[in-house]
Design a protein around this motif. Sequence first.
Motif, PDB file in Angstrom:
ATOM      1  N   GLU A 193       0.838  -1.200   0.000  1.00  0.00           N
ATOM      2  CA  GLU A 193       0.000   0.000   0.000  1.00  0.00           C
ATOM      3  C   GLU A 193       0.874   1.252   0.000  1.00  0.00           C
ATOM      4  OE1 GLU A 193      -3.428   0.393  -0.020  1.00  0.00           O
ATOM      5  OE2 GLU A 193      -3.369  -1.740  -0.579  1.00  0.00           O
ATOM      6  N   ARG A 195       1.765   3.804   1.662  1.00  0.00           N
ATOM      7  CA  ARG A 195       1.727   4.358   3.015  1.00  0.00           C
ATOM      8  C   ARG A 195       3.062   4.075   3.688  1.00  0.00           C
ATOM      9  NH1 ARG A 195      -1.915   0.066   6.592  1.00  0.00           N
ATOM     10  NH2 ARG A 195      -0.483  -1.703   6.342  1.00  0.00           N
ATOM     11  N   THR A 260       0.173   8.796   3.949  1.00  0.00           N
ATOM     12  CA  THR A 260      -0.777   8.005   3.163  1.00  0.00           C
ATOM     13  C   THR A 260      -1.091   8.741   1.864  1.00  0.00           C
ATOM     14  OG1 THR A 260      -2.633   9.046   4.326  1.00  0.00           O
ATOM     15  CG2 THR A 260      -1.853   6.931   5.184  1.00  0.00           C
ATOM     16  N   ALA A 261      -1.733   8.033   0.943  1.00  0.00           N
ATOM     17  CA  ALA A 261      -2.164   8.634  -0.324  1.00  0.00           C
ATOM     18  C   ALA A 261      -3.613   8.272  -0.579  1.00  0.00           C
ATOM     19  CB  ALA A 261      -1.294   8.150  -1.477  1.00  0.00           C
ATOM     20  N   HIS A 262      -4.340   9.181  -1.219  1.00  0.00           N
ATOM     21  CA  HIS A 262      -5.696   8.891  -1.661  1.00  0.00           C
ATOM     22  C   HIS A 262      -5.692   8.309  -3.076  1.00  0.00           C
ATOM     23  CE1 HIS A 262      -7.719  10.813   1.747  1.00  0.00           C
ATOM     24  NE2 HIS A 262      -6.756  11.720   1.686  1.00  0.00           N
ATOM     25  N   GLU A 263      -4.778   8.831  -3.931  1.00  0.00           N
ATOM     26  CA  GLU A 263      -4.690   8.321  -5.295  1.00  0.00           C
ATOM     27  C   GLU A 263      -3.283   8.523  -5.832  1.00  0.00           C
ATOM     28  OE1 GLU A 263      -7.735   8.801  -8.699  1.00  0.00           O
ATOM     29  OE2 GLU A 263      -6.183  10.291  -9.159  1.00  0.00           O
ATOM     30  N   PHE A 269       0.591  12.254  -7.825  1.00  0.00           N
ATOM     31  CA  PHE A 269      -0.007  11.587  -6.679  1.00  0.00           C
ATOM     32  C   PHE A 269      -0.091  12.566  -5.528  1.00  0.00           C
ATOM     33  CE2 PHE A 269       4.485  11.210  -5.897  1.00  0.00           C
ATOM     34  CZ  PHE A 269       4.655  11.149  -4.529  1.00  0.00           C
ATOM     35  N   ASP A 270      -1.031  12.305  -4.618  1.00  0.00           N
ATOM     36  CA  ASP A 270      -1.144  13.113  -3.409  1.00  0.00           C
ATOM     37  C   ASP A 270      -0.531  12.347  -2.252  1.00  0.00           C
ATOM     38  OD1 ASP A 270      -3.384  11.632  -1.733  1.00  0.00           O
ATOM     39  OD2 ASP A 270      -4.129  11.721  -3.801  1.00  0.00           O
ATOM     40  N   GLU A 271      -0.054  13.093  -1.268  1.00  0.00           N
ATOM     41  CA  GLU A 271       0.493  12.481  -0.062  1.00  0.00           C
ATOM     42  C   GLU A 271       0.127  13.326   1.142  1.00  0.00           C
ATOM     43  OE1 GLU A 271       4.799  11.009   1.764  1.00  0.00           O
ATOM     44  OE2 GLU A 271       4.355  10.792  -0.375  1.00  0.00           O
ATOM     45  N   ASP A 272      -0.549  12.708   2.103  1.00  0.00           N
ATOM     46  CA  ASP A 272      -0.874  13.351   3.371  1.00  0.00           C
ATOM     47  C   ASP A 272       0.084  12.849   4.432  1.00  0.00           C
ATOM     48  OD1 ASP A 272      -3.008  14.472   2.075  1.00  0.00           O
ATOM     49  OD2 ASP A 272      -4.560  13.404   3.180  1.00  0.00           O
ATOM     50  N   GLN A 285       0.341  18.733  10.221  1.00  0.00           N
ATOM     51  CA  GLN A 285      -0.181  17.968   9.088  1.00  0.00           C
ATOM     52  C   GLN A 285       0.351  18.601   7.815  1.00  0.00           C
ATOM     53  OE1 GLN A 285      -4.247  18.847  10.882  1.00  0.00           O
ATOM     54  NE2 GLN A 285      -4.730  17.096   9.588  1.00  0.00           N
ATOM     55  N   ARG A 287      -0.338  18.272   3.265  1.00  0.00           N
ATOM     56  CA  ARG A 287      -0.861  17.612   2.066  1.00  0.00           C
ATOM     57  C   ARG A 287      -0.105  18.182   0.879  1.00  0.00           C
ATOM     58  NH1 ARG A 287      -7.092  16.657   0.845  1.00  0.00           N
ATOM     59  NH2 ARG A 287      -6.552  14.795   2.059  1.00  0.00           N
TER      60      ARG A 287
END
Length: 295
Positions: A193, A195, A260-263, A269-272, A285, A287
């Motif tokens: 995953e 993450r 983590t990533a949503h997509e 890609f995104d990364e939180d 936090q 993003r």
Amino acid sequence: MTAELVTDLDPVSSIDAPFGRVCALTELPTTTPDVGRYLGVIEKIWTVGPKVHGGTMVAASAAAATDRLRSSDAALVGMVPIAASSDFLGAPNPGEVEYAVRIRKIGRQICLADADLIQDGRTLVRTTLTFGRLTDADPIYAPQHSDMPVQPPADAVGYEPDSVMGRVVHVGQGAELYLDREWARFLDGEQGEPRLRLWMRPRPADEQDPDIAMFFAMMSADMSPPVAMNLGHFGWAPTVQMTTYLRRRPAPGWLRIIATAHEVGGRMFDEDQLVLDSAGMVVAQSRQLALVPQR
């Protein structure tokens, strides 16, 4: 992340305050009254490959804007940067940098400022900052992350200079930094995953200064490797845009970072990244939107 290396790094002692030096700024003369100018130095230990680490630049820009805002009015001493939205126009080298700060709004609850990071006459990072006042009150709601140990376990992967991660990410020489092997499947040549989890702690001298510890927490919100690495995408993942939030001052001890990533798309890609302190409270936090490294 890049595979290029910086090899001439100086060791940092436990009694040193290497991140404090990042935030130690000298005010410069200015010919524009509404622009504050500051000189700073970002050492080679705050690099990924040959270039300065993004979160370090955001935190240093926040430090410059904080100096400018607080010096403008004694009533604003309690104001801190609760949000920073950064665009990366270029990749600075370690060494001297300048910051140009403009105060856009002064209010009782919220203040706004812009900070440009400049090197060799070029603006390389542009950050818009929102200032407010933090609270120590318990949150009304906060999810628990009890599955992540408060401190790195014995099998966590360190960022020592001669380690796989430390040869590229030099930040581990300015702070203690460990990667969770269980989530980092790429370390064993596997996929998983998108993450990752990390543990990070500043040097004791950096932790003792409340403002330095606060800026360090902001920096740590950009500490994870690209989560796309768990999908087999290795290499430099340039950040297109990043927003960082500061939620509270961290308690002493280890910071836990959950990425983590949503997509993960074909191009971006995104990364939180969520940062918890030793008491389990959310302290920062981020993003970001980044380009996917091409295999």
